[in-house]
Each structure stands twice: as C-alpha cells, then as structure tokens.
Design a protein around this motif. Structure first.
Motif, short mmCIF file in Angstrom:
data_model
loop_
_atom_site.label_atom_id
_atom_site.label_comp_id
_atom_site.label_asym_id
_atom_site.label_seq_id
_atom_site.Cartn_x
_atom_site.Cartn_y
_atom_site.Cartn_z
N ASN A 49 50.30 43.86 33.49
CA ASN A 49 49.80 43.16 34.48
C ASN A 49 49.51 41.82 34.41
OD1 ASN A 49 50.90 44.05 37.04
ND2 ASN A 49 49.01 45.32 37.41
N ASP A 50 48.84 41.51 33.07
CA ASP A 50 48.15 40.23 32.77
C ASP A 50 49.11 39.13 32.82
OD1 ASP A 50 45.48 38.92 31.59
OD2 ASP A 50 47.07 38.23 29.99
N GLN A 76 42.38 44.86 38.52
CA GLN A 76 42.53 44.70 37.15
C GLN A 76 41.30 45.45 36.40
OE1 GLN A 76 46.04 44.86 36.19
NE2 GLN A 76 45.64 43.32 34.66
N VAL A 106 47.55 47.71 32.77
CA VAL A 106 46.78 46.64 32.96
C VAL A 106 47.10 45.70 32.09
CG1 VAL A 106 44.50 45.82 32.42
CG2 VAL A 106 44.69 47.82 33.86
#
Length: 239
Positions: A58-59, A36, A55
């Motif tokens: 995806n957190d 990340q 990104v």
C-alpha cells in the motif's frame, strides 16, 4: 467572523470546488496513512506476515496520493494566486502532505521489521513498549487529522504537547533495550528490529506534531515551530 469561518468561506466562495477537493483528498490520504500505521502494528503484534506485506504494498498508493495532492496545489497556486490566509491554507496542506507521506514510510518500515522478525524469530523484549507508544502515536495522528478537518487550532496544540510524552517513553524504552542487549548479545539482531519499530513510531509522533504546527499557523497565523509552549498557549487563549 473568526478564523475558522473565514477559512470555510474561502473554501466555499473563493477557492470553490478546487480547494475543497484538495482538502478532501488530503484527509483521505490521512485516513489511509492512519490505517497503515494501525495495520503495521497489528501485523507486528500478531506476527501477521500477510498483513505486513499488504502494508508494504500500500505504500505506493500513498506515494501516488501525495503526488496528486501536490499537483492539485500547484494548479491552485497557478490559477488562483492566493494571498494572506488563503495562502496559509495552501501552504499548510502542501507541507502537511509531505509529513503524511513520511508517516506512510514509517509504517512501511514497521511492516518490513515484522517480516524480518518472522524470519529471525520474535524478539524477547520490546513488544510491550511498542504497543504502548503505538497507542499514543495512533491517538496523536487521529486527533491531528480530526483537528485539521475542523480547523481546530487548540486541539492541534494538544497534539503538540502529546509528542513530548512519546519522546520520554521512547527514550526510556531504548535505554531498557540497550541494557538487555548488553546482557544477552545473542538477542542483538532481534532487539535491533524492535528498536527500529520504536524509532519509526517516535518519528510518526514527530510528523503528527509537524502537522499540528502547520494547522495552528493555518488557522490562527501563529508560528508554532521552535516556539515555547507557554507562548503558544498564551496566544491561543486570547482567541
């Protein structure tokens, strides 16, 4: 038998598959967090909004992984009642997983700053500093995860020492950007976005250092927090 062998023995004999699974999940989470950070910085440098948005998306995955590791640790605590070095291992993973999640948050912030810079226009300054600090921070994160996988307290200490270099580089970069903003007030908004990126990178370094401190305590029982480097090095040299 050294501490590394004892910890490995705990995993294979006493904690068995449960603790091996949680350790593997922790390292898997670390791998995702490391990616990340790399992706967030690539998105910034390449002005790649699609990668930045990936990104950001995806957190939530990182947050779920943190919860899963926490729940696994709670089950181990309830069922195994670990003591001594066994307990140090459980506590170190529990604290370090929080640092990993916060590193993920900083990658999220860098990606969000990338989107803002795309909308407002690129900053006239700060990218070179961001790339330099990012390279050092990424190396720290990689090295501390590698040290965690190998139970290597001495490698973790090298990560701790690297954080001081990042702090100095960060402070110099921030002074330079503040001076530039004073000279060209029209750039303030864009410069502030880059400063937020630098701040996030500096915090990634801090969290990597925290993980290194936990690892040293886990493997050798040495309390590295708020302890002079010379004292830590002296004690590690006696091992």
């Amino acid at each position: 038998m050294n501490n590394k062998e004892k910890l490995t023995q705990h995993i294979s004999q006493q904690f068995n598959q449960d603790l091996e699974a949680v350790r593997s999940n922790f390292l898997a989470m670390g791998g995702l967090v490391e990616q990340q950070v790399l992706d967030a910085m690539k998105a910034l440098v390449d002005v790649n909004v699609e990668l930045a948005e990936a990104v950001i998306k995806n957190d939530s995955r990182i947050n779920r992984m943190e919860i899963e590791v926490d729940e696994e640790l709670m089950r181990i605590m309830a069922l195994r009642h670990p003591a001594a070095s066994d307990l140090r291992l459980v506590v170190a993973i529990g604290k370090s997983v929080t640092d990993l999640e916060r590193i993920g948050d900083e990658a999220f912030k860098i990606a969000r700053a990338t989107v803002a810079l795309y909308k407002e226009g690129e900053s006239p300054r700060g990218y070179a500093e961001a790339r330099s600090i990012s390279a050092r921070v990424s190396e720290m994160l990689h090295d501390v995860l590698d040290a965690f996988a190998r139970f290597d307290a001495k490698a973790a200490f090298e990560v701790m020492k690297a954080d001081s270099y990042i702090d100095r580089e960060y402070e110099a970069a921030m002074r330079s950007l503040i001076t530039y903003m004073m000279e060209d007030p029209r750039s303030i908004s864009r410069i502030l976005n880059v400063m937020n990126v630098l701040r996030s990178l500096e915090r990634v370094g801090d969290h990597a250092r925290n993980i290194a401190e936990q690892l040293i305590y886990m493997v050798q029982g040495i309390e590295a927090r708020h302890t002079d480097y010379d004292e830590i090095e002296r004690r590690l040299s006696q091992i």
